[in-house]
Structures are given as C-alpha cells and as structure tokens.
Design a protein around this motif. Structure first.
Motif, mmCIF file in Angstrom:
data_model
loop_
_atom_site.group_PDB
_atom_site.id
_atom_site.type_symbol
_atom_site.label_atom_id
_atom_site.label_comp_id
_atom_site.label_asym_id
_atom_site.label_seq_id
_atom_site.Cartn_x
_atom_site.Cartn_y
_atom_site.Cartn_z
ATOM 1 N N LEU A 8 -60.265 -55.194 43.030
ATOM 2 C CA LEU A 8 -61.035 -54.604 42.040
ATOM 3 C C LEU A 8 -60.274 -54.447 40.724
ATOM 4 C CD1 LEU A 8 -62.589 -51.761 44.430
ATOM 5 C CD2 LEU A 8 -63.506 -54.218 43.982
ATOM 6 N N ARG A 9 -61.037 -54.384 39.695
ATOM 7 C CA ARG A 9 -60.689 -53.785 38.416
ATOM 8 C C ARG A 9 -61.339 -52.698 38.207
ATOM 9 N NH1 ARG A 9 -61.047 -57.971 33.857
ATOM 10 N NH2 ARG A 9 -63.156 -57.726 34.366
ATOM 11 N N TYR A 10 -60.760 -51.785 37.572
ATOM 12 C CA TYR A 10 -61.469 -50.402 37.219
ATOM 13 C C TYR A 10 -61.021 -49.657 36.141
ATOM 14 C CZ TYR A 10 -57.836 -47.852 39.903
ATOM 15 O OH TYR A 10 -56.683 -47.342 40.238
ATOM 16 N N ALA A 11 -61.569 -48.729 35.620
ATOM 17 C CA ALA A 11 -60.991 -47.712 34.855
ATOM 18 C C ALA A 11 -61.332 -46.363 35.418
ATOM 19 C CB ALA A 11 -61.529 -47.677 33.402
ATOM 20 N N ASP A 12 -60.470 -45.529 35.269
ATOM 21 C CA ASP A 12 -60.615 -43.963 35.968
ATOM 22 C C ASP A 12 -61.055 -43.122 34.828
ATOM 23 O OD1 ASP A 12 -60.174 -41.817 37.092
ATOM 24 O OD2 ASP A 12 -58.135 -42.072 37.999
ATOM 25 N N ASP A 36 -67.935 -58.334 35.572
ATOM 26 C CA ASP A 36 -67.869 -58.852 34.295
ATOM 27 C C ASP A 36 -67.675 -58.010 33.464
ATOM 28 O OD1 ASP A 36 -68.101 -61.645 35.477
ATOM 29 O OD2 ASP A 36 -69.992 -61.937 34.602
ATOM 30 N N LYS A 80 -65.921 -55.841 30.160
ATOM 31 C CA LYS A 80 -65.102 -56.221 29.234
ATOM 32 C C LYS A 80 -64.140 -55.172 28.751
ATOM 33 C CE LYS A 80 -68.407 -57.787 26.528
ATOM 34 N NZ LYS A 80 -69.105 -58.524 25.290
ATOM 35 N N TYR A 81 -62.904 -55.847 27.940
ATOM 36 C CA TYR A 81 -62.213 -54.630 27.750
ATOM 37 C C TYR A 81 -62.603 -53.522 27.100
ATOM 38 C CZ TYR A 81 -57.806 -53.285 24.912
ATOM 39 O OH TYR A 81 -56.653 -52.501 24.468
ATOM 40 N N ASN A 82 -63.432 -53.658 26.043
ATOM 41 C CA ASN A 82 -64.219 -52.293 25.375
ATOM 42 C C ASN A 82 -64.939 -51.338 26.245
ATOM 43 O OD1 ASN A 82 -63.266 -52.851 22.477
ATOM 44 N ND2 ASN A 82 -64.969 -51.510 22.346
ATOM 45 N N PHE A 117 -64.394 -50.979 29.530
ATOM 46 C CA PHE A 117 -63.533 -50.062 30.202
ATOM 47 C C PHE A 117 -63.028 -48.953 29.553
ATOM 48 C CE2 PHE A 117 -62.422 -53.774 33.075
ATOM 49 C CZ PHE A 117 -62.931 -53.370 34.374
ATOM 50 N N TRP A 118 -62.824 -49.171 28.273
ATOM 51 C CA TRP A 118 -62.366 -48.050 27.270
ATOM 52 C C TRP A 118 -63.201 -47.167 27.275
ATOM 53 C CZ3 TRP A 118 -57.595 -46.210 26.589
ATOM 54 C CH2 TRP A 118 -56.593 -47.285 26.944
ATOM 55 N N GLU A 119 -64.461 -47.492 26.749
ATOM 56 C CA GLU A 119 -65.624 -46.706 26.322
ATOM 57 C C GLU A 119 -65.993 -45.694 27.639
ATOM 58 O OE1 GLU A 119 -67.509 -45.624 23.296
ATOM 59 O OE2 GLU A 119 -67.398 -47.482 23.081
ATOM 60 N N GLN A 162 -63.992 -44.775 30.290
ATOM 61 C CA GLN A 162 -62.990 -44.109 30.770
ATOM 62 C C GLN A 162 -63.112 -42.907 29.467
ATOM 63 O OE1 GLN A 162 -58.811 -44.511 29.592
ATOM 64 N NE2 GLN A 162 -58.148 -44.517 31.693
ATOM 65 N N THR A 163 -63.267 -43.317 28.279
ATOM 66 C CA THR A 163 -63.301 -42.282 27.260
ATOM 67 C C THR A 163 -64.458 -41.299 27.622
ATOM 68 O OG1 THR A 163 -62.295 -43.637 25.639
ATOM 69 C CG2 THR A 163 -63.188 -41.812 24.734
#
Lengths: 264, 264, 264, 264, 264, 264
Positions: free
Chosen positions: D168-172, D206, D208-210, D212-214, D216-217
């Motif tokens: 898995l890919r994820y943002a916490d 699918d 995208k980088y942004n 994940f960041w959005e 998480q923020t």
C-alpha cells in the motif's frame, strides 16, 4: 475624376492601414455599396442617428466615422436599438458608411498621436507597440510623452482647456505630472502598461471604479477626460487628410455631434 | 382596424409560437419597425433580393417568409452578399421583414405537417418531439406517417407529382415504402431518427454524399426532393392563416419565387 | 522485395504529403498494422462495406482510399453505423485500410488537378494556396483554369460527358463560361473564393440551397456534378502512381464502387 | 432460450442502469453486433489484449468488463496503441465487448458497495449522491461506512489482507481510523468530499503526490490500495449477477487478468 | 552588497529562464514583495506548510522552491486548503516565496539533467525539445541517456539505491534496460515519446493504472520512482547555484521536507 | 458568548443568502480562518489597503465588505497589485476578510433596496427577478419605484443631495422622471431592462460612452451617480444588521473610506 466609395476607403487605409486593427474590431465599408459614387462626405466621430440625419440634410452620400456602425453583429436591423436605427436611415437614404477604428487609434498620425499633440506632449513614443508598419515604425494603442514637470492640479487645467471637457474625473496618484500616457476612449485597463512605460499619469476615458483605485494605489494619476473629448480631435485631422487625397470631393466636419453626456 | 407589424407577428406566433424555435435560430421582426402600418403583405419562402423587388413592385409594406433574412449575424450590410443586398433594398423601400423559421417547421400545421399532408401520409405523428405545446401536443421537427405499401419507384412518382420537383435524387435502402418520415429543408442527418421511429423512407433535401451512403447501408430509402419543393407548400397555408387572422390586410403569395436550382 | 503497409504509405505520401492535409482531417493507416505484408491492393474512393467485401473477394490485403475510414472518432465499433460495419469487416478479414484525403485534394497531381484536366481546363492555377511544397510550388484545395468561352448550356454538356454524372444540378449566374474553378467533393461554400479568383463558374458537389442562391445572386455559375463523379477520377491516377512506385504489388481498381445516389 | 448481446446488456443494465453513468463516460456495446448470439461470457475488469486472448482461448463470444474498451474516441484502429490492438483482435475473432463503467461504480451493489463490504464497513451510505434511482435510493460514486476505531497501522493490515494489494501507499492524516470513505479506481481528488462526509480515512487508488500532501495537511488518512485491487472484487459479483439473470449462458471469470504493476 | 528578492529571481532565471516554462505553469515571485531584502534563503522542493514553518524557525526571509505556491489560482486564501495555509503563514511572517517550475524541469542543468546524472546515464539528450536557448541548445522536459545493458531487476536496484525511494512501482515491458528516458514528477503520459526516442525504459512518478498497462503492452519498462525522489535531487544543485551567484546570502537546504507518502 | 468568523458569516447569510449571488461572483470568507475568534468588526464598502490599515489601527479582527477581496483569482499574492497588497497586509496582521457581493445586491434589504429607499422611491419592485427566496419573494439586481413626476433637472438635485455625489454624469432621455430604476455599481448595460420595466430613468454608475448614447436614443434618462455613492449606503444598514445579530461583538463603520475619484 469621379470618386467611388472604394477610392475613399483606400485613402483612409493609406492613413490607417486595415492590418493595424485589433482582431475583434470592425472597420471598412459597413453599410452600402463599394462602387457607389461619392461627391460629398461627412466626417464624424460616430455614426449615431442624429449624425446620419445631418449627413442627409447636408447632402452627403458617404459618412466617414471613427467608431464602427456595427460592433456586435446584429441578429436584426430594427428601431429597437441604435445600430438598427442608423442602418435603416442610411439605407433608406442611400448613404454609405465607412469607418476606421482601432487602425486609426494605432496608426501614426491617428487618434492617439493627435491626442498627445493636442495635450502638448513632447518626445512622443509608442510604449507598447503591437506591430511595425511598412516604414519600420512601431504602431500601437497608447502614446507616451513628456510635459513640463507640474503639479497634478495644473495639468488638469491644461487637459480641460485643450480638450474642452466640461468636468474631469480623476484619481490622484500622489506624484507630479511629467511623463504622460494617453489612450483616447476606453483605456482605463492600461494602467499597468502606463506604469511599466515609466509614466506618472494616464489620460483616457470610461474609467471604472476599480481602475481609479488600482491606479491610485500603484501611484499613477488617472484622468478620465471623456470618451468624446479624447477622440473627437482626430476628426479634423482625418477630414484634412481626405481633402488632400480626394480632390473634387467635398469634405464636411459634423456640426451636430456633441457629447450627450452632461454633468450636474 | 389599422394593422401594424406587431399585429402580424402576433398572428404568426399564434400559429408558430416563438418558443418552438431552436436556440441557434432567428425569427420575428428582422428588418424595419414594429409599429409600422401594414396594409399589404407578400408571403414567400425566402427574403431573397428578387422577392424583395416583387414586394416593392406589388406595393407590399411587409414581407413574411419562412427563412430568416439574417442567419449568420453580419459584420456589414453591403452588396457583397445576398443578405446585405436584401436589407439595403428593404430599408431603402420601407418594407419590413418578418419570418418564422424552425418554429414554423415544428409547430402543428407548419412546414412538416403540410409536407406530410401533401404527400398523402396518414396517422401523422411527431417521432422525436422537442417539447409540448399549451394544448399538451408534442411538437418537433420531423413528421412520420403511413402510405400504402408500395415499391420505392412508385413512391418516387408520387413525390415528384405532388411536390413538383423536376428531378429527385435518392438512395435505395432496399425496402418497400410504407412508413415515411418527412423533414422539409436540410434534414439529411436525421436518418437515425427516422430509423428509430420505424420508418423505411425519409423525404428531405440538401442531402450529402455520406448521408446517402449511410442511409442505404442501414436500409433506409432516402429521397432528396429539393429544399424549395419540400418547404414552399407551407407558404399557401401560412398566407391563408394570415388572411383569416388579419381582416383588412391584403395577403399576396409570391409569384416570382421559384427554385434557382436547375437540372441538366 | 517484400512490401509492408508502411512502404505503401510512404509511396502515397510521396504523391500527397501528410503535411498538406487540413488540421481537422484524418489520413494514413486507420485500420490494421503498419508492418503487415502487402501483396495486393484495392484502390477505391471510399472504404464503404461493399468495397471492403470486394477487397476480400479479390484477395487484397490492403484497401487504399481517398475518404477516411474514420472521420468522426467513434465511441464504439458496431454494426449500427457504416464506419463500424467497415472496421469490423476489415479487422475480421485481416485487411488494412490506408487513405489520403485533403492531402490528396491539395497536392500537385491530386484530386483537383485530375478533375481540372478531365474537364479540359488550360493554364491551371491554385487560386487560394494554403502552403508551398518542397519544390516551392503552391498547394491548396481549388484549381482554376480556362476553357473556350461558351454558353453555360454547352459547358454543362461537357461536364456530364467527361465526368459521367447522370444529372447535373446547377444555378445559372448569367454569364458565359470561360474561367472555371473546380473543387471535387463538398466545396459549395467556396463561391466567394471562386469569384475573387476571377472565375465565372464553379464545379463542385453536395451544394446546398443557400449556396445556389448566393452564387446566382453574385453572378457565379454553380454546378453540382456529384461528389462521386468529381472525385472518383483520382483513383485511376492514384492506382497508376502506386503501380510505378510499388513493383511486385498487384494494384486493383474497385469495380463494385458506383455512386449510390440515383435520379428519378 | 437463445441469448443475444442485447439480452446480456439488458441484464447488466438492471444492475447498473445506463442513466447512472457520468456524461463523459462510455458504456454499453462498444465492439460487435447487438444481435450476435451469446453462449459463453468472459467477465473481467479490463478488455486488455491478454484478456481478449483469454476470451478466445476459452471460446467466449462476449467479453463483459468494467472499464470501457474505448475511452478516448480513436482516430484509428491499429496496433500502435492498446485499444487498437484489442479492437483488432476482438473483431478478428468475432468476440463482442460490453461494459458498465461509472454506472457500475455508482449503482447499488456495484464497485463501491462491493469494496465497502469487502473492507467490512458497516452502516454504508452514499456521501455525495448524484441522483436517485427508481426505488428512491440515492446513488453516487463514493461509499462511506464505519469500522471499529483502530490505529491506522492496524487498518492498513486489514486493507492489504482483504484486497490482496502487495504494497500500500498512504499518507498518515494523524487520526485513528473509524469512518472510512471508499472509491475504487482513481478517486484521489475526492479528499474534500471525504472530509465533508465526516470521514477520517479514504481508500482509493492512482493517488498523486499533491493529493497525498493535501490529505495529510487536512488531517485525512489517504490510502492507495491499487486500481486493480480496489475494483476487481466487483467482477465476481457481476458474474454471479449475470449467472442468475442469464440461465443457459456460461459465465466465466477471467483467470489471466492480474495487475501488471509490480513493486520492488 | 544588500540583496533583494529581485536579485534572487534574476539569479534563478539565469539557470532556468522564465521563457522555458509551459504556458499553463506559474513561476517567479508568488508571495511577497520584489524589493524585500534577502539575507537567508531556504531551498526546498515544495512550499508546503511544514516547510514554511521551517523557513521561519531558521530565520529565512525567502523560500525558493521547485513547485509553485499557487497552481490553481485561488478564489480565497484560507486554512481550508494547503495553499491558503501556506500563504497565510508566509504573509504573517514576512517570508517571500519564489519558484522555478517547468522552466527548471526543462533547462540545461535542471531537474531532469540532475535526475539523469544521478541515475548515471551517459550521452544525455533532450528527446523532444520544445525550444532552443540563447546558446542554441535544445531544451525540453524529458532526458534520454544510455546505461550498461542490464536486466530490469538490476536497474531497479540502481534506481532505488541512487534515488532512495523506499519502494518502486513498475511495469515490466519485457526488454532489458539500455536506453532510458527520465522525467521527474508526473510524466507517465510520455510513454509514446519515450518509445519514439528509442528508449526501452522510462523513469518517472505518479503513474496511473492505464499508463502502466499501455507501457507494458507497447514493450516499455515503466518505473514509478516517486514524485519526491525523482525531483528532490535538484534542490541541492539549485542551492549550490544560488550560493555561487549570491555571495553574502545564506542558502539553506530544507531538512524537514521528506516525502509524506509511506508504504505498507 | 464567544463569536468566531463562522458565526459572522452565518449572520450575513441570514440577510444575504449565498444562493442569491451570481455564478461568476465571489463571496464568503476570502482571507483567514473560519474558526478565528471575532471581537471587533470593521464594515466597509471595499477591502482596499487603506481600509485594511484602518482595521488594524482600530483593533478589528475581521473586515466585512461588500466588494470581494478577490475577484479575478490571482496567480500571485504580491505588492504589484491592489489585491495582493491587501491580502499580504491582512494576513500579516491576522485580520480575516468576509464579504457579501451580488447576494447583497439582490437580497431584500440589500444594496439596491437601500438605494431605492434613500432616493425616496415608493412602491418598490424587483423588475427582473432571478429567483424567489424561501418566503416566496422575488429577488434580483435592479429595483424600480415611483417618485413624484418631475423634470430631470429637479431629480438630479435630489440624487446629488441624497447620495452626496459631488458631480453627476447623465444623458437626458427627453422625458420627465416618474418611474425610476436603480442599480448600485456598474449596471449601465441594464438600460433595456429598465425600459422594459416601464421606467423613464435609470440611476447607476460606471456608465460608458455607448450606454449614454444608447439610453438617450431610446428615450431613457441615464444617471451615473458614482459607484461609491450608490453602494456605500448599504454599509450602515449592514453594520446595524450585524449589531443586532451579534451581541457582544463591536461593529465599526469605516471612517477612512471615501471615494478616490475626484472631479475638476
């Protein structure tokens, strides 16, 4: 030598070539027939109904204006709008209508050169050219030039006196007047161009609320001297140019056309 | 009772309401003045220059047509195109121009109902309605109806004889004619609609190469009976409708307007 | 030397380079595989289903046409439209499809040069070029050329006889025929270009009602000689060109493809 | 009872009605013939070339997928892209292709209901419905539901185990997992919708980088569980549904189709 | 020598000229004042909130990033999205923000040259240039270069080790790695460009499901090495470049910025 | 009771609901944080830099205006334009900005009702409503109402005296004043709406050259009473409304904001 409408249009285009107009603009023969004979021309800023009536009363067979008879292409030609009224009247009376609009704004010796000269500016340049004419000279909408450094209040008097505007509207950018940009008609959105050209003052018309504030905030004096008053001076120059190029054709300057906007 | 243009337009709209027109279309008073008095009307399919001249010769003060005087909104009104020629002539002679276009195509009793009746179709329906009128009846472009089952060759004779088209163009879909869709003017791209409505045959005009092939491939007989011949029958009906609604106004049917397209 | 589809496409592009096509157009390999071997080619105007069947019956592995197999990019490939039928058949039988459309219209020696030559025109020019080829020659859609000055009726006979069109449709502009513009296929909206090029007559196809009237009003003879009949002559020339460039490949001309449009 | 493609399509539409699809989407019969007989169906997530080959090897005459065979309408059908390869193969082998895409995502019991159930969510709702079905139930893309409150790390194990995603890919987002939104496939831009629905976690693919960041923020756990792994579970359900609705037709589930994306 | 923001921007533009950016992109001074003094700069890949906080903690008065602070022009500046959070924080603390985005991707020595060098590629070229710089050198997004011919598995190890990506996602095109295209960030739709440039492998990030399948089908190895990991190496180079061009300004490299995407 | 920005916005929306705004418009919280505490509010027509400074000087933590802080979504937030200056100042000083624009123009008791009442109009209606509020009342931009029949010159005096505009600009439509339409701000293009509503006079601002002429030609008195002077009266009403709805919050009316446009 008998003249026809095409001859007049060619004479106009020697002053204000067709390629100098903006893409969205309209110029040339907008009403009538290219081969119609021309003996008397009325020159005016606008092809409004009272000007069309003046043309008829004076026996003109051609009306030459700066503003186009047709701007928004019409879905009908009726008396429910000003354009329809003018077209119906011109067609009913066999008067053709020709104009040069942004090409006359942009060309050497056109609307904005005349405006700059009437205001007494020196070392006149084209600050944001949009092209180069056959002689290699840049052309474009605005003109910029120098005047003696003076307080804004003094320059406002100059503008009123030279253009005949009854009342000016303006925003005070907080700087004396020295380098002035001019744009006849509606150039209120050119404040950034004027600043980038190093000007402290912009003279134009039809200025909107936000444009006054934006200019004042960025330190530019912005003067609304009236759409009519900033552009009408070109008519005399245009008439004279046609007189020289079209011998045998009588060239009249409109006497009926004044600004309809009043102040109270 | 003195009639003005507005009265005529209202009479037309009782037959073909304005809301039935397509968004891209143009209808109503396209040239002249709404309050102009009307004593004599010329009804014709088109406001072309020779029809305008006929209107003048017959003393008509209003031209009522199916096709609009202005379709593509013009940037000029000159003799370099047909629309400009007509507007200049009408305005010069004080003749107003009114029309009903796709609203007359779609309405009950309009272009396509007339066409269907002229072709002798029975049980006429609106196969793909675009709305419902105040009476709850569907309206739309095409009409579909029944004819006696017959070979295509026999139906071609009927169409030629009833519409007066000198030569028909057609593609043979390989089926006998029984259920026919009709769309006066340029409805060549309605072949799918006709098939979905269960038709074996579509009568229309201005059919293009690909449309003939597409129809034939999908098994539809496609008949191009001429734009003029499929739509002109409505003029007589429209004239009669105006005669009943506008007593005291003389209603003439154009005699000069024939199809300019010839066959060799 | 074993040929593949790519070799054929390159041969076509030497006659009709890809850069000569219009932006909206489609040409090249539209169905199949670039590396597929080619031993037998069927040349035809259109990739319609019956032509695809002819290709299979004759053992061709490649279909070369003027019109593209795919024009409107499809959301599905099924038997509910002609394009889907053709693609399904070609793919099922391993036949590739290649075409040259507006590049073949515009190129030197293409559709319109062939059409002008078949009509016997002399001093053929490209009246409104859209570019210049590597040899410095202009290319573009229309061709214009001279014929002996003659009445329109006489020229109509020439067109019918040379092109084989069963029935011509035309509007009479009221002038004798001397300088003729030609545009195979649907060039009915080029009447202004033809007039500006000094032509009295335009030969094309798929002409619409308004175009006939516009032409007649502006004094241009406008002749609809059929989409198929004005373009099909190029096939023989294209086939011959491929024969010379692709030794060892058998090049057949379609025998099944005739116009589906009939006259009654 | 002999089945044809149309019967299968109707069965699919009873589960996932056509009106539930997004405007830009494509679904239905995308390759083949509506009246073709059907005896054996292969169900798979995608109509990719290797799945088409599997259909042939297994003797299927129809391929039913979630993703459409044609997404961007193609200007050609050749082996230079994946869509062309598949169409050429299917047509060459007489296999039809039918799909239900966003209508299957949105419908009751479709992609996202299956995904929510596989993840064990309770009290499943449609957080941002786009319409209401005939039964008055809302439908839409996402589903939201409850799980036992747990640390993110624990929920990641659940997702991996239930879906079979290798990595898995994820943002916490910094919150425990309790209320989870799911959107199979590419729903990474739905993070605001998930937050507005009160969710702490979004499972999709699918990403995208942004995004994940959005996420998480803004305090949302965002998990990319793989496009294949989040959507493939619907195939079994779809196959079962067809089995019940189409007695006498053999329904196979693809065995060859696995995710091509690997991890290193 | 006291530096202001304008000096820094000019230094950046000497490396990555403004004219190299794509039309849709945003670069330059996106927050703050052009004449603000600069004594300490923080260089980072992104202007995300935690990076803004690091800038404040370290006493930086300017943040220089690759990604723009503003991408989609905002209708509001609030804490409900990441961009608003960053702008509010930067403005509250008097920190300006400057960036070079696609101009830094495309320029000589920028993002993609650095990426190619880090991966050890030789004979680096610009496979699809979009322009030519003042020195006559082509510039553009991708880079292509050679590596020793090796199995994909071996090259995957190289990528992981050189870029530090914890986990790679990839599709195996079935060919050994020899000629590699690189595009930092989201270049997953460049697979055709890479193939046309003769490459067997493309290294990029944010790759979508369909792109993996398309690449694999067409025989291209496609490696997603992470948006952060493929672009972050440029920061060190950019910082060094600024150090040389801006003596007296302290240049720090972000220590807080790591990828938020994790693997499980 | 401690108030936050959200409470203030809800209070504003009870007067001027969000759904009453035009699609292109911007309203709500445009700068700052929804949960920020509010103890002191400055109400003003515009969020221009000098108003932002006044807010800071008076210790306000929230600025409530009619015009939006952000109209054209900005690609940067810098001191090179007025919007950037204001955002940078507000953010640097922790002052939030909220506004109600066309929703306040259109709502019952908003900009145009206040303007109509200040001008003493009776029997006020909404001549061209764009919707209906929850109470079943129409809402929309313009208001129309009756005044005692009087010469235009007399009404001009009323306008100047009631609104405080130093100089009015106007076109004389040639009719006495009896039924007046009002539209605060830039409604110069509503002259047809005013005429269709049976009005003889329209009071608005930012009127352009052509609009004066069009109005005069069609017989409408058109008065430009200044953007600031026609809209600023709403501020007092808005402030009073907030005072009643937000007990414990101090509500100040801007003292620094005057029109920057001067007359000479």
């Amino acid at each position: 030598m008998h003249m026809i409408v095409r001859d007049v249009l060619e004479a106009i285009h020697r002053l204000a070539p067709s390629y100098m107009k903006y893409d969205w603009d309209n110029e040339g023969l907008l009403c009538g027939t290219m081969t119609q004979p021309v003996t008397k021309i009325l020159v005016a800023l606008d092809p409004f109904p009272h000007v069309c009536r003046e043309a008829k009363e004076k026996g003109a067979d051609l009306l030459v204006t700066h503003h186009p008879l047709i701007f928004q292409a019409p879905k009908s030609v009726t008396d429910k709008d000003m354009t329809g009224k003018s077209i119906l009247f011109l067609a009913a009376n066999g008067i053709a209508a020709v104009n040069a609009h942004t090409n006359l704004d942009c060309c050497h010796g056109g609307v904005n050169d005349v405006l700059a000269r009437v205001l007494g500016l020196a070392e006149i340049t084209v600050p944001s050219p949009i092209g180069t004419d056959e002689g290699g000279h840049p052309y474009g909408l605005l003109r910029a030039g120098l005047t003696n450094k003076q307080p804004l209040s003094q320059f406002l008097d100059v503008v009123k006196e030279r253009l005949g505007t009854p009342v000016l509207r303006y925003a005070d950018g907080g700087r004396p007047v020295h380098r002035v940009a001019v744009g006849g008609g509606s150039c209120g959105d050119c404040y950034e161009e004027a600043l980038e050209a190093g000007c402290d003052t912009l003279v134009t018309a039809d200025v909107k609320y936000n444009q006054f504030w934006e200019a004042q905030t960025l330190g530019l004096n912005l003067i609304d001297a009236g759409h009519f008053y900033t552009e009408n001076p070109v008519c005399r120059v245009l008439a004279e140019s046609l007189r020289q190029k079209l011998p045998g054709v009588e060239i009249l300057l409109s006497e009926s056309h004044k600004d309809c906007m009043k102040f109270a």
